[in-house]
Design a protein around this motif. Structure first.
Motif, PDB file in Angstrom:
ATOM      1  N   GLY A   1       2.997 -11.453   3.753  1.00  0.00           N
ATOM      2  CA  GLY A   1       3.504 -12.480   2.852  1.00  0.00           C
ATOM      3  C   GLY A   1       4.996 -12.491   2.665  1.00  0.00           C
ATOM      4  O   GLY A   1       5.740 -11.825   3.369  1.00  0.00           O
TER       5      GLY A   1
ATOM      6  N   TYR B   1      10.969  -1.721  -3.694  1.00  0.00           N
ATOM      7  CA  TYR B   1       9.883  -1.518  -2.734  1.00  0.00           C
ATOM      8  C   TYR B   1       9.839  -2.725  -1.818  1.00  0.00           C
ATOM      9  O   TYR B   1      10.161  -3.847  -2.241  1.00  0.00           O
ATOM     10  N   GLN B   2       9.413  -2.464  -0.606  1.00  0.00           N
ATOM     11  CA  GLN B   2       9.230  -3.562   0.330  1.00  0.00           C
ATOM     12  C   GLN B   2       7.741  -3.764   0.564  1.00  0.00           C
ATOM     13  O   GLN B   2       6.995  -2.792   0.665  1.00  0.00           O
ATOM     14  N   PRO B   3       7.314  -5.018   0.670  1.00  0.00           N
ATOM     15  CA  PRO B   3       5.889  -5.243   0.912  1.00  0.00           C
ATOM     16  C   PRO B   3       5.494  -4.761   2.299  1.00  0.00           C
ATOM     17  O   PRO B   3       6.347  -4.498   3.136  1.00  0.00           O
ATOM     18  N   ASP B   4       4.190  -4.646   2.501  1.00  0.00           N
ATOM     19  CA  ASP B   4       3.730  -4.187   3.804  1.00  0.00           C
ATOM     20  C   ASP B   4       4.138  -5.168   4.892  1.00  0.00           C
ATOM     21  O   ASP B   4       4.337  -6.361   4.635  1.00  0.00           O
ATOM     22  N   GLU B   5       4.207  -4.616   6.083  1.00  0.00           N
ATOM     23  CA  GLU B   5       4.676  -5.428   7.210  1.00  0.00           C
ATOM     24  C   GLU B   5       3.782  -6.647   7.412  1.00  0.00           C
ATOM     25  O   GLU B   5       2.556  -6.541   7.468  1.00  0.00           O
TER      26      GLU B   5
ATOM     27  N   THR C   1       0.848  -1.197   0.000  1.00  0.00           N
ATOM     28  CA  THR C   1       0.000   0.000   0.000  1.00  0.00           C
ATOM     29  C   THR C   1       0.878   1.240   0.000  1.00  0.00           C
ATOM     30  O   THR C   1       1.980   1.242   0.548  1.00  0.00           O
TER      31      THR C   1
END
Lengths: 331, 462
Positions: A86, A79-83, A38
């Motif tokens: 997954g 980019y890093q995925p949300d905490e 997000t």
């Protein structure tokens, strides 16, 4: 389920379970499980899961803003995925902070150091990737891409297509195990597009897995072993072209009539008519009778071509993405 | 580290392989020299227009002596050669023309107002009023003022200083005459002694005590001040271009290509280290040139080598600190205008040491000087400045200062790295200060999963 020992002994040998799991991961160059990303209140990627088998070409398709580039950037650790959302495993690594050297990347936004010479640009990226025999590899790639004479030119002196090919080389110069390309054909003329496509196929043959995003459905149909379609941040299609088309069935009739102006939308079972000039595609309701359609067509004039076929990737794309455009128009 | 160094080397080469670098390398000393030459050339360029001053001598006895003193001044100083002091045909200073404004028969306030108007009109430079009781004053210092200088140009000091001295001389002479003393006796009794300033004595290895070398003090002071100013210039030359460099990569969209190969932190550190290299290259060239020049002038053995080592360390720390700040600004902005708005406060921080150079030089070991030199953005320049002064600085202070600088540099680089990571791919509206603070502390949006959560997710996925 993998269990870990809590015993205070140090075992330098991987357990059989771990080895088997890693071997499983290695068969998939890319493994994404339940990943969400997000930006503020905008969900760019929503609970995405997918896997890309080694030594295949996987095409990412989807309308603008569907989350393709965000997904590719997450694969690249940009980019890093949300905490807690997954896992992303690339070539067996799930370190979220460092892109592996064995991954090549061509971003959608092209950009090279304009004042550098082409050979220096390639040398720079090759050094970053830890490439051996930099000069030889660079020379071979330049010749392969038809840029043999451009080695000593500054980037700013290259045409757009040439610069794009140089950038393609920077992504592939270390013979990556995984190559991620964001819109590799955009802005290329057909000749240069063929050169890039040919290079991609050669890389695949030599063992590289390729993930690329595109709006060019025609190329994707021919080039991709697997296709993933993103829409509003979610995966809506995943599989081979044949399996995707099988899911949609043979609900399309392609016709060419003598009278190109004849109205066809009132034929029995027709849901939608797509015009391509000489050729028209009729999308039919499930369980339609092809014979009745042909008879109805012949009543309206001479029929030069009548073909029952599966929907093209373009057609499937439009069927999924068009309602959004419709909604946006109505909004 | 390898990747960081590869980027640093590219940045270094890109910076030094330009004509502008060579030009700027020459321009800095040229401009500095030009400034010195200009200061020397123009230092004697004064306005020699006569200074016409009205004097209200309410004692009634001093004006004649004052007029004579002014005449003598005009003859011996205004028209004297500034070097030899010999009488000259050329006027080098403004002459003083005193006009008596007699208060006899007039309302004193009318006279004051009239003279004030004449000053405003430019007829007079100023007017002076001597109190009627001035001759009697001063037996015991009553703290009152007896002479009043009125002008509309308080910055002009030469005449009021001269007049203050002369009016006191005149009053003293009048009192001497009134007391019936011999003028020669009074001159002898009140003659002042001259004091010379010398360095401290030093005891040599052979036990012999020698006077310190007089010019060594000044060379050290000049070296300290010069190195501090050089550091400031190199911070500007070395750190500010980072903003433009990052911004350029962002605008040309070349950043994402690199981010596919290196982490944002490696990318930023590579750029900063490249500029550290450029900065140290610049100072090395200048310092070597300074050595050569000093040796050629016979001052080779007076060069404060210990300062150079500290200078190099501080310079590297300063570039790391300010470089990360400017790199973060470049990453957070989308155009030059945005960047300039954010660079102004950052540059002000770099200027802090310039604002306090004077008090630090006057009292290098005062509480203020000590504490301000532990303020990390000011530490590199102020510590070098203090170490150059003859007053010794306790050795722990530069060590602690350097550690603070390096610690601050690490924090700056870490925080800037977070801003850089978020900002470098962001297009559209530039970030405001609030957003920058948010990025620096939390990144943008969600943070990356903690390792334990990732492991849990991996287990559930498998």
């Amino acid at each position: 389920m993998v269990t870990t020992s809590t015993a205070p002994t140090i075992n330098t040998q991987p357990s059989p379970a771990v080895t088997a799991r890693e071997a499983e991961y290695r068969r998939h160059a890319v493994e994404v499980r339940s990943v969400t990303k997000t930006f503020g209140s905008t969900v760019a990627v929503d609970d995405l899961s997918l896997s890309v088998a080694e030594r295949t070409i996987c095409g990412f398709i989807g309308p603008n803003g569907s989350g393709k580039t965000t997904t590719l950037r997450m694969l690249m650790r940009i980019y890093q995925p949300d905490e807690g959302a997954g896992i992303i495993r690339v070539l067996g690594h799930d370190d979220l902070h460092a892109p592996p050297d064995s991954v090549g990347y061509l971003p959608e936004e092209r950009g090279l150091y304009k004042r550098m010479k082409v050979i220096d640009v390639l040398r720079f990226y090759a050094e970053l990737k830890g490439c051996a025999d930099i000069a030889g590899v660079a020379r071979r790639w330049l010749e392969r891409m038809g840029l043999g004479d451009a080695a000593q030119k500054r980037v700013e002196a290259l045409s757009k297509g040439m610069a794009q090919k140089v950038q393609f080389i920077t992504a592939t110069i270390n013979q990556p195990q995984l190559l991620i390309l964001d819109e590799p054909f955009s802005g290329l003329d057909p000749v240069n597009a063929d050169v890039v496509r040919s290079a991609m196929l050669d890389l695949k043959r030599s063992g590289t897995t390729i993930v690329y995003s595109t709006h060019d459905m025609h190329t994707a149909e021919k080039l991709c072993d697997e296709i993933v379609m993103m829409h509003r941040g979610r995966k809506v299609l995943d599989g081979t072209l044949a399996s995707i088309q099988r899911d949609y069935g043979s609900d399309t009739i392609r016709v060419r009539l003598h009278d190109t102006d004849a109205v066809l939308s009132d034929l029995p079972g027709v849901v939608q008519v797509s015009e391509y000039g000489q050729l028209r595609e009729l999308r039919m309701t499930p369980g339609y009778q092809p014979r009745r359609v042909l008879e109805a067509l012949m009543e309206r004039g001479s029929v030069h071509h009548f073909e029952i076929c599966s929907p093209s990737l373009h057609d499937i794309f439009v069927r999924i993405a068009a309602p959004v455009s419709e909604e946006r128009r109505n909004a | 580290m390898r990747k960081t160094l590869v980027i640093a080397v590219r940045e270094f080469q890109a910076a030094v392989h330009t004509k502008t670098f060579a030009v700027s390398l020459l321009i800095m000393p040229l401009m500095g020299s030009a400034g010195l030459v200009a200061a020397l050339v123009f230092k004697d360029q004064v306005n020699v227009d006569d200074k016409t001053v009205a004097v209200i001598d309410r004692t009634g006895v001093l004006f004649a002596d004052l007029a004579a003193a002014a005449h003598e001044y005009n003859r011996t100083e205004a028209l004297a050669d500034p070097v030899t002091g010999d009488p000259s045909e050329t006027q080098h200073k403004p002459r003083f023309a005193l006009h008596e404004a007699s208060p006899a028969g007039r309302d004193i306030n009318d006279l004051r107002a009239e003279l004030s108007d004449r000053v405003r009109a430019g007829e007079l430079t100023a007017f002076v009023e001597i109190d009627p009781s001035a001759l009697r004053a001063g037996e015991e210092d009553d703290g009152l003022e007896y002479v009043f200088y009125h002008s509309n140009n308080p910055m002009y000091r030469e005449f009021p200083i001269w007049f203050n001295r002369r009016v006191n001389d005149c009053v003293r002479d009048w009192r001497v005459r009134q007391a019936g003393l011999a003028a020669e006796t009074v001159d002898w009794a009140t003659r002042r002694l001259r004091m010379g300033e010398r360095p401290l004595y030093v005891r040599g290895r052979d036990g012999v005590v020698n006077a310190g070398r007089e010019h060594e003090h000044y060379i050290n002071i000049a070296a300290g001040v010069g190195l501090a100013l050089l550091m400031f210039l190199v911070i500007l030359v070395g750190a500010i271009p980072l903003t433009y460099s990052v911004l350029e990569e962002k605008m040309q969209r070349s950043a994402e290509v690199l981010l596919g190969t290196v982490t944002a932190f490696q990318f930023m550190m590579g750029k900063i280290l490249g500029m550290v290299g450029v900065s140290l290259g610049i100072v090395t060239i200048y310092i070597v040139a300074g050595f050569i020049a000093a040796s050629a002038c016979g001052y080779g053995n007076t060069i404060p080598h210990h300062l150079i080592n500290w200078f190099i360390l501080y310079q590297a720390g300063a570039i790391l600190m300010f470089g990360s700040l400017y790199a973060a600004i470049g990453a957070a902005c989308n155009d030059m205008k945005d960047a300039q708005n954010l660079m102004a406060p950052a540059s002000l921080i770099a200027c802090v040491p310039l604002f306090v150079i004077r008090p630090v030089m006057l009292e290098p070991n005062s509480t203020f000087s000590t504490w301000i030199s532990f303020f990390p953005p000011a530490t590199p320049m102020l510590m070098i400045l203090r170490q150059g002064l003859p007053t010794p600085v306790p050795i722990w202070q530069p060590i602690v200062g350097l550690m603070l600088v390096l610690l601050t540099a690490v924090v700056c680089v870490a925080l800037a790295g977070r801003i850089f990571r978020v900002g470098i791919l962001m297009q559209g509206k530039g970030a405001n200060v609030k957003e920058l603070l948010q990025w620096a502390t939390h990144g943008m949006g969600q943070r990356p999963p903690r390792p334990d959560r990732r492991r849990a997710a991996a287990r559930s996925a498998s």
